[in-house]
Design a protein around this motif. Structure first.
Motif, PDB file in Angstrom:
ATOM      1  N   ILE A 199       9.482 -45.615  65.507  1.00 53.03           N
ATOM      2  CA  ILE A 199      10.593 -44.938  64.852  1.00 53.03           C
ATOM      3  C   ILE A 199      10.648 -43.457  65.215  1.00 53.03           C
ATOM      4  O   ILE A 199      11.714 -42.841  65.114  1.00 53.03           O
ATOM      5  N   GLY A 200       9.540 -42.883  65.635  1.00 54.88           N
ATOM      6  CA  GLY A 200       9.586 -41.503  66.135  1.00 54.88           C
ATOM      7  C   GLY A 200      10.406 -41.422  67.410  1.00 54.88           C
ATOM      8  O   GLY A 200      11.196 -40.490  67.604  1.00 54.88           O
ATOM      9  N   ASN A 201      10.223 -42.406  68.307  1.00 50.04           N
ATOM     10  CA  ASN A 201      11.056 -42.482  69.515  1.00 50.04           C
ATOM     11  C   ASN A 201      12.522 -42.630  69.142  1.00 50.04           C
ATOM     12  O   ASN A 201      13.400 -41.969  69.706  1.00 50.04           O
ATOM     13  N   PHE A 202      12.784 -43.507  68.172  1.00 48.68           N
ATOM     14  CA  PHE A 202      14.173 -43.787  67.817  1.00 48.68           C
ATOM     15  C   PHE A 202      14.832 -42.630  67.086  1.00 48.68           C
ATOM     16  O   PHE A 202      16.064 -42.537  67.071  1.00 48.68           O
ATOM     17  N   ARG A 203      14.051 -41.721  66.520  1.00 49.61           N
ATOM     18  CA  ARG A 203      14.655 -40.513  65.969  1.00 49.61           C
ATOM     19  C   ARG A 203      15.347 -39.756  67.114  1.00 49.61           C
ATOM     20  O   ARG A 203      16.481 -39.265  66.969  1.00 49.61           O
ATOM     21  N   ALA A 211      13.694 -32.325  66.648  1.00 45.44           N
ATOM     22  CA  ALA A 211      12.379 -32.129  66.028  1.00 45.44           C
ATOM     23  C   ALA A 211      11.702 -33.472  65.770  1.00 45.44           C
ATOM     24  O   ALA A 211      12.293 -34.538  65.920  1.00 45.44           O
ATOM     25  N   HIS A 212      10.452 -33.399  65.342  1.00 40.05           N
ATOM     26  CA  HIS A 212       9.637 -34.592  65.120  1.00 40.05           C
ATOM     27  C   HIS A 212      10.074 -35.380  63.888  1.00 40.05           C
ATOM     28  O   HIS A 212      10.688 -34.840  62.969  1.00 40.05           O
ATOM     29  N   LEU A 213       9.701 -36.624  63.864  1.00 37.01           N
ATOM     30  CA  LEU A 213       9.817 -37.459  62.667  1.00 37.01           C
ATOM     31  C   LEU A 213       8.464 -37.473  61.967  1.00 37.01           C
ATOM     32  O   LEU A 213       7.421 -37.648  62.610  1.00 37.01           O
ATOM     33  N   MET A 214       8.496 -37.295  60.647  1.00 33.54           N
ATOM     34  CA  MET A 214       7.303 -37.395  59.813  1.00 33.54           C
ATOM     35  C   MET A 214       7.418 -38.665  58.968  1.00 33.54           C
ATOM     36  O   MET A 214       8.526 -39.172  58.742  1.00 33.54           O
ATOM     37  N   VAL A 215       6.304 -39.170  58.497  1.00 33.68           N
ATOM     38  CA  VAL A 215       6.310 -40.317  57.597  1.00 33.68           C
ATOM     39  C   VAL A 215       5.584 -39.910  56.322  1.00 33.68           C
ATOM     40  O   VAL A 215       4.405 -39.544  56.357  1.00 33.68           O
ATOM     41  N   ASN A 216       6.326 -39.927  55.215  1.00 31.66           N
ATOM     42  CA  ASN A 216       5.775 -39.474  53.930  1.00 31.66           C
ATOM     43  C   ASN A 216       5.152 -38.085  54.050  1.00 31.66           C
ATOM     44  O   ASN A 216       4.100 -37.797  53.476  1.00 31.66           O
ATOM     45  N   GLY A 217       5.817 -37.226  54.830  1.00 30.21           N
ATOM     46  CA  GLY A 217       5.379 -35.838  54.967  1.00 30.21           C
ATOM     47  C   GLY A 217       4.236 -35.620  55.928  1.00 30.21           C
ATOM     48  O   GLY A 217       3.762 -34.490  56.068  1.00 30.21           O
ATOM     49  N   GLU A 218       3.780 -36.673  56.602  1.00 34.12           N
ATOM     50  CA  GLU A 218       2.657 -36.543  57.523  1.00 34.12           C
ATOM     51  C   GLU A 218       3.062 -36.989  58.925  1.00 34.12           C
ATOM     52  O   GLU A 218       3.990 -37.772  59.105  1.00 34.12           O
ATOM     53  N   LYS A 219       2.347 -36.480  59.914  1.00 33.30           N
ATOM     54  CA  LYS A 219       2.593 -36.890  61.283  1.00 33.30           C
ATOM     55  C   LYS A 219       2.279 -38.375  61.430  1.00 33.30           C
ATOM     56  O   LYS A 219       1.272 -38.868  60.920  1.00 33.30           O
TER      57      LYS A 219
END
Length: 469
Positions: free
Chosen positions: A39-43, A262-270
């Protein structure tokens, strides 16, 4: 209305002016096909899709090229670990990538060039750099680009080259952010490459990652094109190296506008596998979420701001999209005569706000606010009973127009849930009790409906039933 975009090269908003009036040539960094895209790629791919759609919305013909990196350190490493030929190994993930794009309703690019299909173009580009004195063959038989020959190296990423060691070489495709050094254009074959190799004037080997994008961008978009995009992590070294080799080979500016998300975070974390918060699209689908719900969340923040992904956000997206579906069903059911003028001001205001927001560097938050403005206004007019069929159709048309950019509505697919006769009968009994001012019985029947999975809402002249989760 002028479209303004934030150019990473100059770190400022600039009015977009394409090289060719009415046409945009755009290169977007695609996947390295050694695994399923996460999902980081898809962001990043979603940001690029938003950009593509906004450009088209403003009347441009968009020629988008998205590369497929099917030969690099990782694809070779993992294909050998699985004892598969490189093409056989990458084919699985290429197929999965295109399936994921379809699930997320991402607009197809004009071309998806694979690196292994363009080795000849890469060899010719490297030879040009050698002939012009920008590249050399080292003792390890690899061909390197000499960054000392390109004084403006580091301008995109704001790399300070003072006191950097000169002559240091890096063979790996990816390297540390502070490792300013000559980078490999062609890698001489060694045992780690197995059967992956091509013949070249400098011996058997394979291209470096950075030269791949330059060669493919030049082939399909020319020596200079309008827009190059990617995640902020691509800025250095990848995009910096692309600029150096391309401008040295061609003697002209490579790209006019650089855009990075910019980056995607998950629940506020990398996001990372070790943290247990690493998800592919397939993981989310397996949990019961839909592609359009994921799309809604991935579009939920401005592309230059970090996006915090949570499952709560996915649940909220589901509820929000259900409300829009219900609105579309209500609008389709309107039969009242009239010319639709009653919603003219509402439509004009929402459309203007939407366009103004998008023109301001793809301001998705303000654009979405305009959509909610129209939703509230449409529901208000429906509840008042003053909306005509012509007005309802104009509202539906405007939502379709918005969806040319947003891509998560299903205006023409939204259908009302089939209401069982027993549920309808209970709702009718409740309405009768309410009219008789027997509010205790009406409340009891409301609770009975709720227990059966249905929410009843009062509207002018009757009621509306909605299925609960």
């Amino acid at each position: 209305m002028e479209l303004k975009l934030f150019n990473t090269m100059d770190r400022r908003l600039e009015t977009f002016k394409p090289l060719t009036p009415g046409e945009v040539r755009m290169y977007t960094c695609g996947p390295t096909v050694y695994n399923y895209a996460h999902i980081g790629n898809f962001r990043a791919y979603m940001f690029e899709d938003l950009l593509h759609r906004v450009l088209a919305y403003f009347g441009y013909r968009v020629i988008q090229v998205m590369n497929l990196t099917d030969v690099d350190d990782k694809t070779i490493r993992d294909s050998r670990a699985q004892h598969l030929a490189l093409k056989e190994f990458t084919a699985k993930y290429i197929e999965a990538f295109f399936a994921d794009l379809k699930t997320l309703n991402i607009t197809p690019a004009a071309v998806y060039p694979a690196a292994t299909d363009h080795i000849g173009e890469m060899i010719r580009l490297i030879q040009t750099l050698i002939d012009k004195g920008y590249a050399y063959q080292a003792e390890d038989r690899c061909i390197y680009f000499s960054i000392d020959k390109f004084p403006s190296y580091g301008r995109l990423a704001r790399i300070d080259r003072e006191n950097q060691r000169s002559g240091v070489r890096i063979k790996n495709d990816e390297y540390a952010k502070d490792a300013v050094a000559d980078f490999a254009l062609w890698k001489a074959w060694d045992d780690n490459d197995g059967e992956v190799a091509w013949d070249s004037p400098w011996g058997k080997g394979r291209p470096g990652w950075h030269i791949e994008c330059s060669a493919m961008a030049m082939k399909y978009l020319g020596p200079t094109f309008d827009i190059h995009t990617g995640g902020i992590d691509n800025m250095f070294p990848h995009h910096e190296d692309e600029i150096a080799q391309s401008e040295c080979a061609n003697g002209c500016q490579y790209v006019n506008y650089w855009l990075h998300c910019a980056h995607l975070m998950v629940n506020g974390e990398k996001m990372s596998k070790s943290a247990g918060n690493f998800f592919t699209l397939r993981d989310l689908l397996a949990k019961g979420y839909s592609g359009r719900e994921v799309r809604y969340v991935l579009l939920g923040a401005h592309y230059r701001k970090k996006l915090n992904f949570t499952f709560e956000a996915l649940d909220q997206a589901r509820e929000t999209l259900k409300k829009f579906d219900a609105l579309f069903v209500r609008l389709k059911a309107v039969t009242r005569p009239g010319d639709g003028k009653e919603c003219g001001e509402l439509l004009a205001d929402a459309d203007a706000a939407f366009r103004t927001a998008l023109a301001d560097d793809l301001n998705i938050a303000e654009a979405t606010a305009a959509v909610f403005l129209l939703q509230r206004g449409a529901n208000s007019q429906l509840d008042s009973g003053n909306l005509s069929q012509a007005g309802a159709q104009k509202l539906l048309a405007q939502f379709r127009n918005f969806d040319e950019v947003l891509g998560f509505f299903r205006v023409d697919e939204a259908v009302e849930a089939v209401i069982p006769p027993a549920i309808a009968a209970l709702a009718e009994q409740r309405l009768a009790a309410k009219k008789a001012r027997n509010f205790a019985e009406a409340d009891a029947l409301r609770e009975q409906l709720k227990a059966a999975g249905w929410l009843v809402e009062d509207i002018p002249g009757g009621f509306r039933l909605k299925m609960l989760d």
